[in-house]
Design a protein around this motif. Sequence first.
Motif, mmCIF file in Angstrom:
data_model
loop_
_atom_site.group_PDB
_atom_site.id
_atom_site.type_symbol
_atom_site.label_atom_id
_atom_site.label_comp_id
_atom_site.label_asym_id
_atom_site.label_seq_id
_atom_site.Cartn_x
_atom_site.Cartn_y
_atom_site.Cartn_z
ATOM 1 N N CYS A 1 -42.255 39.268 20.328
ATOM 2 C CA CYS A 1 -41.521 40.181 19.458
ATOM 3 C C CYS A 1 -40.490 39.393 18.669
ATOM 4 O O CYS A 1 -39.969 38.371 19.140
ATOM 5 N N GLY A 2 -40.205 39.870 17.488
ATOM 6 C CA GLY A 2 -39.174 39.264 16.666
ATOM 7 C C GLY A 2 -38.348 40.323 15.976
ATOM 8 O O GLY A 2 -38.812 41.446 15.750
ATOM 9 N N LEU A 3 -37.126 39.971 15.667
ATOM 10 C CA LEU A 3 -36.256 40.857 14.897
ATOM 11 C C LEU A 3 -36.239 40.392 13.455
ATOM 12 O O LEU A 3 -35.998 39.212 13.166
ATOM 13 N N ARG A 4 -36.504 41.317 12.551
ATOM 14 C CA ARG A 4 -36.426 40.997 11.133
ATOM 15 C C ARG A 4 -34.973 41.022 10.670
ATOM 16 O O ARG A 4 -34.077 41.448 11.406
ATOM 17 N N THR A 5 -34.746 40.575 9.471
ATOM 18 C CA THR A 5 -33.375 40.466 8.972
ATOM 19 C C THR A 5 -32.692 41.823 8.834
ATOM 20 O O THR A 5 -31.468 41.899 8.795
ATOM 21 N N LEU B 1 -36.445 35.703 17.991
ATOM 22 C CA LEU B 1 -37.764 35.961 18.558
ATOM 23 C C LEU B 1 -37.706 35.853 20.067
ATOM 24 O O LEU B 1 -36.765 35.299 20.648
ATOM 25 N N THR C 1 -40.461 43.829 15.451
ATOM 26 C CA THR C 1 -41.899 43.738 15.244
ATOM 27 C C THR C 1 -42.509 42.946 16.386
ATOM 28 O O THR C 1 -42.007 41.874 16.738
ATOM 29 N N SER D 1 -39.454 32.037 9.020
ATOM 30 C CA SER D 1 -40.829 32.305 9.442
ATOM 31 C C SER D 1 -41.016 31.873 10.898
ATOM 32 O O SER D 1 -40.266 31.043 11.417
ATOM 33 N N PHE E 1 -37.745 36.484 9.861
ATOM 34 C CA PHE E 1 -37.190 36.925 11.137
ATOM 35 C C PHE E 1 -35.858 36.225 11.397
ATOM 36 O O PHE E 1 -35.586 35.139 10.857
ATOM 37 N N SER E 2 -35.064 36.858 12.234
ATOM 38 C CA SER E 2 -33.776 36.265 12.606
ATOM 39 C C SER E 2 -33.759 35.784 14.047
ATOM 40 O O SER E 2 -32.942 34.942 14.413
ATOM 41 N N LEU F 1 -38.926 29.617 15.718
ATOM 42 C CA LEU F 1 -38.389 30.173 14.474
ATOM 43 C C LEU F 1 -37.995 29.019 13.556
ATOM 44 O O LEU F 1 -37.179 28.170 13.918
#
Length: 638
Positions: A318-322, A310, A327, A288, A307-308, A283
């Motif tokens: 997988c990643g967490l968006r803000t 991953l 996702t 990004s 993203f915040s 990250l």
Amino acid sequence: MIENHPNTEIENNTVLPVVLLFVLLVVSLSYITIKSLNEDSQQPTDTSTEVLTERTSDADTDTAPTQTGTDIDPTEDPKGSSTDHTIVTEDPTIYTENLSGDTSATASQYTTVSAGGYHTCGLRPDGSITCWGDYKHEQVEAPAGMFSAVTAGGLHTCGLRIDNTIECWGDNEYGQINAPGGVFSTLSSGGGHSCGLRTDGSVECWGRNTDPIHGYGDQAEIPDPTLQYTAVTAGGYHSCGLRTDGSVECWGNNKYGHDHGQADAPGGVFTAVSAGLLHTCGLRTDGSITCWGSNSDGQVTVPGGVFSTLSSGGDYSCGLRTDGSATCWGNNWFGKADAPDGVFTAVSTGSSHTCGLRTDGSATCWGSNSDGQVTVPGGGFISIDAGGNACGLRTDGSVVCWGSRHFDGALDPPDGSFIMVSAGIRHACGLRTDHVILCWGNNSSGESNAPYGTYSAVSAGSYHACGLHTEGSITCWGNNKYGHDHGQADAPGGVFTAVSAGLLHTCGLRGDGSPICWGDNEYGKSDAPGGVFTAVSTGGDHTCGLRPDGSTTCWGDNGSGASGVPGGVFTMISTGTSHTCGLRPDGSVTCWGEDRFGETKDVPDETFTAVDAGDFETCGLRIDGVAVCWGDSTSLVR
């Protein structure tokens, strides 16, 4: 079923037909474990909060998608998995075939969740750890005490205690649970190794390291031990650390020596890094994500956006968006990359399943449930009963059953509100709030045809069941398998306060506390002793009773030691087919008798409010309302 075998970039297309043919042959022989063919290949590979494993199960399998490539060692069988009750789900409240009912009646709260190879662990607000899923290497048997972090690896788990020391448990083939002494600030478990970040910023790893035969690389040996890091992540066969200047450094290599560049970190500044099996993701400071390594399933093709956090799994990430949404990208076998809607505060990728932590502290998991790894313990049970399967009564009056699927309908309790549940060998019965008994499951001997009436208790035996009427009389129904009637359903007249249906015999407690038994009397199991009892429990060929002073008396067969009562005081007693368990005043459980599947020896070191011995398993109800089972197929946490 072939599940989540590393899919690597195919460098020689001529190998593919041969490998596919080999995979199909292995599927047809799925009872053969990898370890019996190749000792080293039994070890799953899994990247802790970002994990991948390879494992062979001893269960029958269905056919699933297979992946092939030159990275698969031609001398090793592709792994199989017990996927007879695997689902693809976007909604983790949909349950697999070994569980029925709504287990989200009372959500358990966690502060951390970690998806391992085929198991999952969560850290509770009180510092205790709860694990569920594959238990064959005791990786779900978390020790007692308070922890500040937990990380699930391939076949092992590690936790960081509140004194900053590390304790690990589970498989130790490569020394991966032999954590070094000293204090650490964080840790990460991979396939066969783990790494910890010390409070001085140095990194130390342990477990599988250099293997010149298979070319694993030095995944447990950092290049320069004097360097300082702010984070560390253990992958399948490599590890990475985040330096104090924001750069990423990785070490180790892919299994079989095939380097896909997963250890070749790009330049630039990162705020987090997560190692998968054949790929790694980081990250960046602008939110990004950059990934590198194998892209066989699109696992390094990152979707755009900010993203915040991953997590990299075996062949997906997988990643967490803000906004807290999850996702995922890469391989999507069993729906492991189909993140459900909603807001998450953390996400953890495993081999073939994913778990996320909700804002309310509840955990949601999705993907393969081959070993119960996505069935998050719900808690909220007020009673539990083990037979051939196990059933629990929730605080809302609903019934949940789990265990083997070989017994038709035994895991499908009817809707409604109940006040009691009893699990037999092939059927189960529940007492509704209107005091009517409903039974479900096998009915070959009429054991599920409960007569109408008002009852205060019910007990399901092997092929018969008995109910205690509100006025104190007992009515039994059903018979023994194959029509052999031993009189176990011929209840005597009189007033009783309790009834217990066993295999071929039944016992009841009279109003004066004296026991009386009827039915088969081989081994003297129906020859109840004199004196006063407060409870009675019938097993296969033995019976036990609890006296007012807390002592236990057992009679009948003692060939397996099931009637050989240990000393001390009990508050509850329960007999299984060939073993017995008792609840001590301090909440600990003691079991004795046959130990075919660990039903007597693998008692968790936890505090319980109830215990029930089943066929070849035992279940206990913890003080937090979570059901914990050990032994045969019901060995899960609910």
